[in-house]
Each structure stands twice: as structure tokens, then as C-alpha cells.
Design a protein around this motif. Sequence first.
Motif, mmCIF file in Angstrom:
data_model
loop_
_atom_site.group_PDB
_atom_site.id
_atom_site.type_symbol
_atom_site.label_atom_id
_atom_site.label_comp_id
_atom_site.label_asym_id
_atom_site.label_seq_id
_atom_site.Cartn_x
_atom_site.Cartn_y
_atom_site.Cartn_z
ATOM 1 N N ARG A 26 0.197 5.560 -1.405
ATOM 2 C CA ARG A 26 -0.540 6.506 -2.233
ATOM 3 C C ARG A 26 0.282 6.945 -3.442
ATOM 4 O O ARG A 26 -0.271 7.181 -4.506
ATOM 5 N N LEU A 81 -8.372 2.917 1.257
ATOM 6 C CA LEU A 81 -6.915 2.884 1.171
ATOM 7 C C LEU A 81 -6.297 2.819 2.562
ATOM 8 O O LEU A 81 -5.331 2.087 2.785
ATOM 9 N N ASP A 97 -7.308 0.479 -6.673
ATOM 10 C CA ASP A 97 -7.077 1.918 -6.787
ATOM 11 C C ASP A 97 -8.098 2.673 -5.946
ATOM 12 O O ASP A 97 -9.301 2.398 -6.004
ATOM 13 N N ALA A 98 -7.602 3.640 -5.175
ATOM 14 C CA ALA A 98 -8.519 4.471 -4.394
ATOM 15 C C ALA A 98 -9.308 5.400 -5.297
ATOM 16 O O ALA A 98 -10.461 5.724 -5.007
ATOM 17 N N ALA A 122 -10.423 7.061 -0.128
ATOM 18 C CA ALA A 122 -9.331 7.267 0.828
ATOM 19 C C ALA A 122 -9.510 6.405 2.068
ATOM 20 O O ALA A 122 -8.535 5.914 2.653
ATOM 21 N N VAL A 129 0.837 -1.197 0.000
ATOM 22 C CA VAL A 129 0.000 0.000 0.000
ATOM 23 C C VAL A 129 0.872 1.248 0.000
ATOM 24 O O VAL A 129 1.794 1.377 0.821
ATOM 25 N N VAL A 175 -1.953 -1.664 -3.953
ATOM 26 C CA VAL A 175 -3.033 -0.779 -3.498
ATOM 27 C C VAL A 175 -2.490 0.644 -3.572
ATOM 28 O O VAL A 175 -1.552 1.000 -2.844
ATOM 29 N N LEU A 176 -3.074 1.456 -4.449
ATOM 30 C CA LEU A 176 -2.507 2.767 -4.743
ATOM 31 C C LEU A 176 -3.614 3.796 -4.949
ATOM 32 O O LEU A 176 -4.801 3.489 -4.804
ATOM 33 N N ASP A 177 -3.201 5.006 -5.271
ATOM 34 C CA ASP A 177 -4.153 6.088 -5.553
ATOM 35 C C ASP A 177 -3.677 6.798 -6.817
ATOM 36 O O ASP A 177 -2.824 7.679 -6.765
ATOM 37 N N ASP A 199 -11.336 -0.441 -8.620
ATOM 38 C CA ASP A 199 -11.084 0.977 -8.366
ATOM 39 C C ASP A 199 -12.206 1.571 -7.533
ATOM 40 O O ASP A 199 -13.219 0.924 -7.248
ATOM 41 N N ASP A 223 -0.580 -2.230 5.010
ATOM 42 C CA ASP A 223 0.563 -2.597 4.194
ATOM 43 C C ASP A 223 1.219 -3.863 4.734
ATOM 44 O O ASP A 223 1.480 -3.984 5.931
#
Length: 396
Positions: free
Chosen positions: A27, A100, A67-68, A97, A25, A43-45, A93, A105
Motif C-alpha cells: 500500500r 489490493l 492502483d487500488a 482495497a 504488492v 500493485v499499490l494504493d 486503477d 505479493d
Amino acid sequence: MKTSTRPSRRRPADVLPGVHGTARVDRRVASLLPRLRPGDIAVLDALDLDRQTAQALIDARVSAVVDASELISGRYPNLGPDLLAEAGVLLVDGIGAGGLAAVKDGSQVRVHEGQVYAGERAVASGRQLTHDAIATEMTAARQGMVSQLQSFTHNASEFLRREQDLLLHGLGLPSVSTSMTGRPVVVVSDARVMAAQHKRLRPFLREQDPVIVAVDEGADALVKAGVRPHVVMVTALAEPPSAKALRGARDVVVVVEPGAATGVVERLERLGVRCVVFETTATAEDAALLLADAQDPRVIITVGARASLEEFLDRGRSGLASTYLTRLKVARIVDSSAVPMLYSGKVRPRHLLLALLVCLAVVAAAVATTPVGQEWAQDAWTWLSDALADLWSQVS
């Protein structure tokens, strides 16, 4: 009366449906990519995931991407989601937030039908993107290209304001020991394109002895193909190429934004690699083109540069302005796909010998049709027959 002590019939975690893996994880995508391992769940943004990031995720062999934000917002037809789906990566997706933050992590998670589970508890919920959904949204997103192009003028003017000294006067370019004046220059920015086109480019690389400039992972692709890059451009926030590729280069240039930390320089120096810093907001690929163009090369050949309108927009706002204005500045650019059509290779001695033999055969055939030629042919045949008879008598 005794109570029943029958064991629970819960299904083990490894047979539950969905994709299982370790959650990584972050961002920021640039910080996440170096930590990924095969089978991880990224796991990202990232709003409108681009092709370059998608390919990096595929190369890391992730099993799923969560995806956030929206993978496809509809602003323009970004190429990342379709590339991931074609590679068999599960896509979810819109977890937001909160989702996320809820995914820890390093924890073991399961992704199924848009849900992210930690154990048997769903900790985040979003939308699972299928092939059909991606195709539908990409069609609708193409309508968003109009608004993207309308906002481009402002982004380009901002980039020109920041980089006017570099673009107009060449101020801020680093000094490298490799001379490119009057020589062809090949800029390799995409390892996959280099691997696919290396066989077709081999005659040009061997016969013209161009200056090879590699951008990030392009350096490793060249080394794998047996080609040593002269200059390697390294993006400060990306994973640097291998030490073998860096040490084999004559010049290593680290591309950083003005005022940004240059920790990558210290890492490279610990590897025994001397480098110079190029402070610019242009992408590393565009920085390589500007660096080459400043030395007045004969031609610049790009390997893996974005060419289509969709690929152009897929680079994001900053990359879009950088690429557009760099292409206006650098005029002597040829895409590598055109090289085999424009360059057929040098004339070799064996080619001249073959042409000479063909000419002699044509002349001999023409002479043989004349009376004099027929008499010569008869005399030659008689002489050859006598010579072979004498040789046979000596041997026997």
C-alpha cells in the motif's frame, strides 16, 4: 464403452493475452519501490500518482501498474499517469482495497483489459487507462486546480506553524563542514534533468567551482557525469544513493520528519558513511535550498526543481506548502535552464590572441591602402623574396 481421454486444449499461461509478471504488492509506495525488479507488476494504493513516483516506477522497469485508488481523481492534472503511458507501462486503477488484498505479493499474475488474473481466475477488477482516456481526464482535471488553490492557504499556514523556527530564524539547520558563503551553489534534485543539461552546464561547473548539493538520486547522476557532490541530501524513506556517491561527499545529511525513526542513519554508518540528521517536514529538495540559503551563497542554481504550476501542484499537499514557502524564503534561485543564457564563460587566452590577430589584420589592411603602406609592402616583399632566394641557394 470407453470414455475419451483426449487432452485438454487449454492455452498455456504464457500465450494468454495481457501483461504477465510477478506482483509486488504494498500500500505504501515508498516501501514498494526498493523491492521492484524489471518486468514486475506494481500493485499499490496511490491517489493521483505524481510524476516523481511515476519516474521511479519507470526506472524500475515495471511492466504494469495496478492502483487500488484512482490514478487521476480530477482534483488537479497530476503528471504521473501520462508519463507511465508514454513509457509503455500498462495502467489499471480502481481495483479497491478488496482487490489490493486479493493480489498476493510475489505471485505470478496476468493483467488484461482491467482484470488481474491469478492463473485463470480474475482476482481483481478495475479500469484500464489508455492514452485517450488519460488525455480526456487530464483536460477535465485542469478544472480542479481552482479548488486545489483555494485549499492551499490552510496547508501553507499549517506548514508555517510547524516550521516557523526553521523558516524565520534558521533554527534546526544541521551543521556541515562545507562552506557555501559567497560561493555559487548548484542543487541537483533530478537525475534525468542533470543528464540532459550537464553538457550545457559544464563551463559553469568548471570555471566557477560551485558547491554541489545533490538530493537523493541526483548524487548518482553527478558521479556518472564525473562531478563529485560536496553535500548529499538523503530522504529517510527513499532508497539512498550508491555507496560511491555517499563516500565521495564531504557531508551527508539525512532528512527525516521530527520524531521519525532514523534507521537509515545506521545503514549508512555500516557503509562507513558519517552523516548528520535534519529533522523537518520539508522535502529533501527544499531542505537543501534552506541549508544553502542559510550560509549566504552568491546564487543558488536548481537542476530539476519543479517550475510550472502543474508540476508545483503535482507534489502533493505537504510538498506543495513546503515548496511554496521555501521559494518565498530563498530569493537567490536561478533555474539551470537559464544558466547558458546568463553565463557565457570566462575569456580565455586563445580568445585574446584571436582578437589581437584580427586587430593586426585590420590595421595592416588599413595601412596597405596608403602610399607609405604600399611602399612598405613592396620593400617587405622584396626582402622576403631575397631571403627565400638565398635560402634556396644554400639548400641546393
